[in-house]
Design a protein around this motif. Structure first.
Motif, short mmCIF file in Angstrom:
data_model
loop_
_atom_site.label_atom_id
_atom_site.label_comp_id
_atom_site.label_asym_id
_atom_site.label_seq_id
_atom_site.Cartn_x
_atom_site.Cartn_y
_atom_site.Cartn_z
N UNK A 67 0.81 -1.21 0.00
CA UNK A 67 0.00 0.00 0.00
C UNK A 67 0.85 1.27 0.00
N UNK A 68 2.09 1.17 -0.47
CA UNK A 68 2.99 2.31 -0.49
C UNK A 68 2.50 3.35 -1.50
N UNK A 69 2.72 4.62 -1.19
CA UNK A 69 2.30 5.71 -2.06
C UNK A 69 3.33 5.87 -3.18
N UNK A 70 2.93 5.59 -4.41
CA UNK A 70 3.82 5.66 -5.57
C UNK A 70 3.44 6.80 -6.51
N UNK A 71 2.74 7.81 -6.01
CA UNK A 71 2.29 8.89 -6.88
C UNK A 71 3.44 9.72 -7.42
N UNK A 72 4.54 9.81 -6.70
CA UNK A 72 5.67 10.60 -7.15
C UNK A 72 6.62 9.84 -8.06
N UNK A 73 6.38 8.57 -8.26
CA UNK A 73 7.27 7.75 -9.09
C UNK A 73 6.97 7.95 -10.57
N UNK A 74 8.02 7.87 -11.39
CA UNK A 74 7.86 7.97 -12.84
C UNK A 74 8.12 6.62 -13.48
N UNK A 75 7.43 6.37 -14.60
CA UNK A 75 7.61 5.13 -15.33
C UNK A 75 8.93 5.21 -16.10
N UNK A 76 9.83 4.26 -15.86
CA UNK A 76 11.14 4.29 -16.51
C UNK A 76 11.24 3.26 -17.61
N UNK A 77 10.16 2.55 -17.92
CA UNK A 77 10.17 1.53 -18.95
C UNK A 77 9.43 2.06 -20.17
N UNK A 78 10.02 1.86 -21.33
CA UNK A 78 9.37 2.30 -22.56
C UNK A 78 8.34 1.24 -22.97
N UNK A 79 7.10 1.62 -23.13
CA UNK A 79 6.03 0.69 -23.50
C UNK A 79 5.88 0.72 -25.01
N UNK A 80 5.98 -0.48 -25.62
CA UNK A 80 5.88 -0.62 -27.06
C UNK A 80 4.56 -1.33 -27.37
N UNK A 81 3.75 -0.80 -28.29
CA UNK A 81 2.50 -1.49 -28.62
C UNK A 81 2.75 -2.84 -29.29
N UNK A 82 1.74 -3.69 -29.27
CA UNK A 82 1.85 -5.02 -29.86
C UNK A 82 2.15 -4.89 -31.35
N UNK A 83 3.13 -5.64 -31.83
CA UNK A 83 3.56 -5.59 -33.23
C UNK A 83 2.70 -6.53 -34.08
N UNK A 84 2.84 -6.44 -35.39
CA UNK A 84 2.05 -7.26 -36.32
C UNK A 84 2.40 -8.74 -36.21
N UNK A 85 3.63 -9.07 -35.84
CA UNK A 85 4.04 -10.47 -35.74
C UNK A 85 3.91 -11.02 -34.31
N UNK A 86 3.11 -10.38 -33.47
CA UNK A 86 2.91 -10.83 -32.10
C UNK A 86 1.43 -11.12 -31.84
N UNK A 87 1.17 -11.90 -30.80
CA UNK A 87 -0.20 -12.22 -30.41
C UNK A 87 -0.31 -12.19 -28.89
N UNK A 88 -1.52 -12.07 -28.39
CA UNK A 88 -1.77 -12.12 -26.95
C UNK A 88 -2.38 -13.48 -26.62
N UNK A 89 -1.72 -14.22 -25.73
CA UNK A 89 -2.21 -15.54 -25.34
C UNK A 89 -3.54 -15.40 -24.60
N UNK A 90 -4.50 -16.24 -24.94
CA UNK A 90 -5.82 -16.20 -24.32
C UNK A 90 -5.81 -16.79 -22.91
N UNK A 126 -2.33 -14.23 -21.07
CA UNK A 126 -2.44 -12.83 -21.48
C UNK A 126 -1.10 -12.15 -21.67
N UNK A 127 -0.07 -12.90 -22.01
CA UNK A 127 1.23 -12.34 -22.34
C UNK A 127 1.33 -12.14 -23.84
N UNK A 128 1.98 -11.06 -24.25
CA UNK A 128 2.21 -10.82 -25.68
C UNK A 128 3.46 -11.59 -26.07
N UNK A 129 3.31 -12.44 -27.10
CA UNK A 129 4.42 -13.28 -27.53
C UNK A 129 4.51 -13.27 -29.05
#
Length: 98
Positions: A50-73, A76-79
Motif C-alpha cells: 500500500x505504499x504511495x507511488x504517486x511521485x514515481x515515474x515510469x522508466x520503462x518504454x512501452x511498445x504497442x503489440x507488433x504485427x508479428x505478435x499475439x496475446x495468449x488467451x 495474457x502475455x504478448x508473444x
C-alpha cells in the motif's frame, strides 16, 4: 557394507561428557547472538503493497503489440507468432500454456 536403518541410533556420549555446563551455555549464547537480524535492513529491503507511488515515474518504454505478435488467451502475455500452439477462432494459446 550394509546399513541397518531400523536399528536404534547410538549417540556418542564421550564428547558430551568432556564438555562442562559452562562451556555448553557459552556455546548456546554465541549461537543465539549470531542469529540476530538487523530489523532496519529487513524493512528497507522490500516495498509495502500500500505504499504511495504517486511521485514515481515510469522508466520503462512501452511498445504497442507488433504485427508479428499475439496475446495468449490463457496467460495474457504478448508473444511472437512462432509461439502459437493452439488457435481456435480468435483464441490463440502459447506453447507454455498448452
Amino acid at each position: 557394507m550394509a546399513t541397518d536403518y531400523d536399528a536404534p541410533r547410538v549417540k556418542e556420549t564421550d564428547e558430551s561428557k568432556d564438555e562442562s555446563l559452562e562451556a555448553l551455555t557459552i556455546q548456546r549464547r554465541a549461537a543465539v547472538d549470531t542469529a540476530v537480524i538487523d530489523e532496519d535492513e529487513v524493512v528497507d529491503s522490500f516495498d509495502l503493497p500500500d505504499a504511495d507511488l504517486t511521485g514515481e515515474e515510469l522508466t520503462v518504454r512501452v511498445v504497442p503489440k507488433q504485427a508479428d505478435e499475439f496475446t495468449c488467451s490463457s496467460c495474457f502475455l504478448v508473444q511472437h507468432r512462432n509461439r502459437i500452439a493452439l488457435q481456435k477462432g480468435s483464441e490463440q494459446i502459447c506453447i507454455d500454456c498448452v
